[in-house]
Enzyme design. Structure first.
Site, PDB file in Angstrom:
ATOM      1  N   TYR A  20      -2.407  -4.414  -7.175  1.00 20.71           N
ATOM      2  CA  TYR A  20      -2.899  -5.720  -6.694  1.00 20.71           C
ATOM      3  C   TYR A  20      -4.334  -5.632  -6.180  1.00 20.71           C
ATOM      4  CZ  TYR A  20       2.232  -6.136  -6.277  1.00 20.71           C
ATOM      5  OH  TYR A  20       3.587  -6.115  -6.504  1.00 20.71           O
ATOM      6  N   TYR A 148       9.532 -14.130  -4.844  1.00 25.17           N
ATOM      7  CA  TYR A 148       8.999 -12.894  -5.420  1.00 25.17           C
ATOM      8  C   TYR A 148      10.177 -11.985  -5.751  1.00 25.17           C
ATOM      9  CZ  TYR A 148       6.875  -8.428  -6.212  1.00 25.17           C
ATOM     10  OH  TYR A 148       6.519  -7.243  -6.798  1.00 25.17           O
ATOM     11  N   ASP A 242      18.787 -11.580  -4.054  1.00 23.68           N
ATOM     12  CA  ASP A 242      17.832 -10.473  -4.119  1.00 23.68           C
ATOM     13  C   ASP A 242      17.550 -10.030  -2.684  1.00 23.68           C
ATOM     14  OD1 ASP A 242      15.739  -8.732  -4.304  1.00 23.68           O
ATOM     15  OD2 ASP A 242      14.429 -10.044  -5.487  1.00 23.68           O
ATOM     16  N   LYS A 271      14.019  -1.036  -1.784  1.00 25.57           N
ATOM     17  CA  LYS A 271      13.196  -0.793  -0.590  1.00 25.57           C
ATOM     18  C   LYS A 271      13.829   0.144   0.446  1.00 25.57           C
ATOM     19  CE  LYS A 271       9.541  -4.057  -0.972  1.00 25.57           C
ATOM     20  NZ  LYS A 271       9.713  -5.181  -1.896  1.00 25.57           N
TER      21      LYS A 271
HETATM   22  C1  LIG Z   1       9.687  -5.505  -3.380  1.00 22.21           C
HETATM   23  C2  LIG Z   1      10.615  -6.510  -3.938  1.00 22.21           C
HETATM   24  C3  LIG Z   1      11.025  -6.452  -5.288  1.00 22.21           C
HETATM   25  C4  LIG Z   1      10.480  -5.444  -6.257  1.00 22.21           C
HETATM   26  O1  LIG Z   1      10.818  -4.148  -5.912  1.00 22.21           O
HETATM   27  P1  LIG Z   1       9.971  -2.915  -6.533  1.00 22.21           P
HETATM   28  O2  LIG Z   1      10.687  -1.715  -6.006  1.00 22.21           O
HETATM   29  O3  LIG Z   1       8.585  -3.067  -6.019  1.00 22.21           O
HETATM   30  O4  LIG Z   1      10.048  -3.036  -8.008  1.00 22.21           O
HETATM   31  C5  LIG Z   1      11.942  -7.390  -5.728  1.00 22.21           C
HETATM   32  N1  LIG Z   1      12.422  -8.329  -4.899  1.00 22.21           N
HETATM   33  C6  LIG Z   1      12.057  -8.424  -3.608  1.00 22.21           C
HETATM   34  C7  LIG Z   1      12.652  -9.482  -2.734  1.00 22.21           C
HETATM   35  C8  LIG Z   1      11.127  -7.522  -3.085  1.00 22.21           C
HETATM   36  O5  LIG Z   1      10.734  -7.616  -1.805  1.00 22.21           O
END
Ligand SMILES: *Cc1c(COP(=O)(O)O)cnc(C)c1O
Length: 434
Positions: A20, A148, A242, A271
């Site tokens: 980014y 996102y 998610d 994460k």
């Molecule tokens: C960070 C994130 C992703 C992507 O995860 P990566 O490990 O960076 O591919 C997907 N969804 C959410 C809500 C996120 O915070």
């Protein structure tokens, strides 16, 4: 010496392509040489208190000895083995634990290496769930403004379509069904008719429950989620939660969905899954979703299999992280952090230039009415002894759960100082986001 020789002999970042970042104009990145607890150490020896725990991953603090030990032991015994026709202790143990903690003991856990892939797998499972039942037209997703879900192609298609980060790729991406998160009575009615008119072509709704973190800590109430789940049930649509960002205590419960009356059909984790020490992600599918795949027909199997699926070091780190959640009062620590954020960030609302303060669990965000220049902000915060990286005009904290109260005070104080220093040079305020 030629330039190439200099590069081979010196440490520099000339060959790194940073995320980014317009590297032509961006300030030099910080060179970090060590981490410990809630701090990062720079190459010049200075220590910064980390306010965001490496994109919210290092929930137990950096270098937690139990996680480090688990990684070392696993590396000596078996760093990785492919999962084609093979299983191993760490993956079996992790999947059993994750299923029991989330969608139930009969849930299935598909392990991958990144949150984006966990989202891709969830989208693919949802589409194939309907294909396997002879309903291939159900292949679109309802997604939300501000969403996102990652940077790969399928994940980008369910991100906020206006978001400048992914807007370039509009013609390349699958068209999905974006909508605002329904909050008011009118928005709820609109949402239900939106879904009902399109339900024959909808496989699922994908949402980040309670906080859209990457959008700048945009929050909604459990009430919105309960409503979305009810609409999905009425129209036979799957719900994908998610929780790559919200999972593992960040919102005050182990998972954000626990604050609602429903369980999602598919859950994405990443994460903080390994306490930030190794890359690992998971897609959890409910027993009902999985049942559409468990048939006497090889064509109905899920065709997905990352090379580093169920990475043994990553799984060992994740198991050690789950042990820590069992042994340590992590959710209580989140409550303590919450109180400390309330106490130190809420007063900033009285400063000129502050549009909003939002706090939930171990997340605190201050939205300002002026444009923040990222490099300038990073440098200002460095001089205050902290690492804070705003998103747009939102300055946020999402620290490790082991951070001390004094460290939070320092972080919040730095945010106040930043706003007071920078706002005084501003002439045209930016309107508050809705
Ligand atoms: C960070 C994130 C992703 C992507 O995860 P990566 O490990 O960076 O591919 C997907 N969804 C959410 C809500 C996120 O915070």
């Amino acid at each position: 010496m030629t330039g190439a020789e200099i590069r081979l002999n010196d440490l520099n970042y000339e060959n790194l392509w940073l995320p980014y970042t317009q590297m032509k104009t961006a300030a030099s990145p910080f060179h970090v040489t060590a981490t410990a607890g809630a701090t990062i150490t720079l190459a010049d020896g200075s220590e910064l208190i980390d306010g965001i725990a490496s994109w919210w991953t290092a929930c137990h603090g950096y270098n937690h000895p139990q996680i480090v030990d688990a990684i070392v032991r696993q590396a000596q015994q078996m760093p990785h083995v492919m999962m084609g026709g093979i299983v191993h202790d760490q993956a079996m143990r992790l999947s059993t634990r994750l299923a029991a903690m989330t969608l139930g003991q009969d849930a299935k856990v598909f392990l991958s290496e990144s949150g984006s892939v966990a989202v891709e797998v969830a989208l693919k499972i949802a589409v194939q769930f309907f294909m396997n039942q002879g309903r291939p037209a159900r292949k679109r997703f309802v997604c939300f403004e501000g969403a996102y879900h990652g940077d790969t192609t399928g994940a980008m298609s369910v991100c906020d379509a206006q978001d400048s980060m992914h807007a370039h790729f509009k013609g390349y991406l699958i068209d999905q069904y974006p909508h605002a998160v329904p909050k008011t009575k009118q928005q709820k009615a609109d949402f239900e008719s939106f879904v009902s008119q399109r339900s024959d072509s909808i496989a699922g709704v994908i949402i980040e429950p309670l906080i859209q973190m990457a959008a700048g800590m945009r929050m909604h109430l459990p009430d919105s989620l309960n409503f979305i789940y009810q609409v999905c049930q009425r129209h036979g649509v799957l719900v994908i939660a998610d929780e790559v960002a919200t999972g593992f205590g960040r919102t005050g419960t182990m998972f954000a969905f626990e604050q609602t009356n429903f369980k999602p059909d598919l859950l994405c984790l990443g994460k903080a899954l390994t306490g930030g020490a190794a890359p690992l992600a998971a897609t959890v599918a409910s027993e009902r979703v999985y049942a559409a795949f468990h048939q006497d027909c090889s064509e109905l199997a899920l065709m997905h299999g990352p090379t580093f699926m169920g990475h043994a070091i990553g799984c060992a780190a994740a198991n050690a992280s789950l042990d820590l959640f069992q042994q340590q009062p992590r959710l209580q620590q989140v409550q303590t952090i919450n109180a400390s954020l309330q106490q130190t960030l809420n007063p900033l609302l009285t400063l000129a230039g502050v549009n909003d303060v939002r706090i939930l669990g171990a997340v605190g965000a201050v939205e300002v009415d002026f444009t923040i220049e990222l490099g300038d902000a990073l440098e200002f915060f460095r001089t205050q002894g902290v690492f804070i990286r705003p998103i747009g005009n939102v300055i946020y904290l999402a620290p490790s759960f082991t951070i001390t109260d004094a460290q939070i005070q320092t972080l919040s104080h730095a945010i106040g100082a930043f706003i007071q220093t920078k706002r005084s040079n501003v002439t045209t305020p930016v309107a508050k986001a809705t």
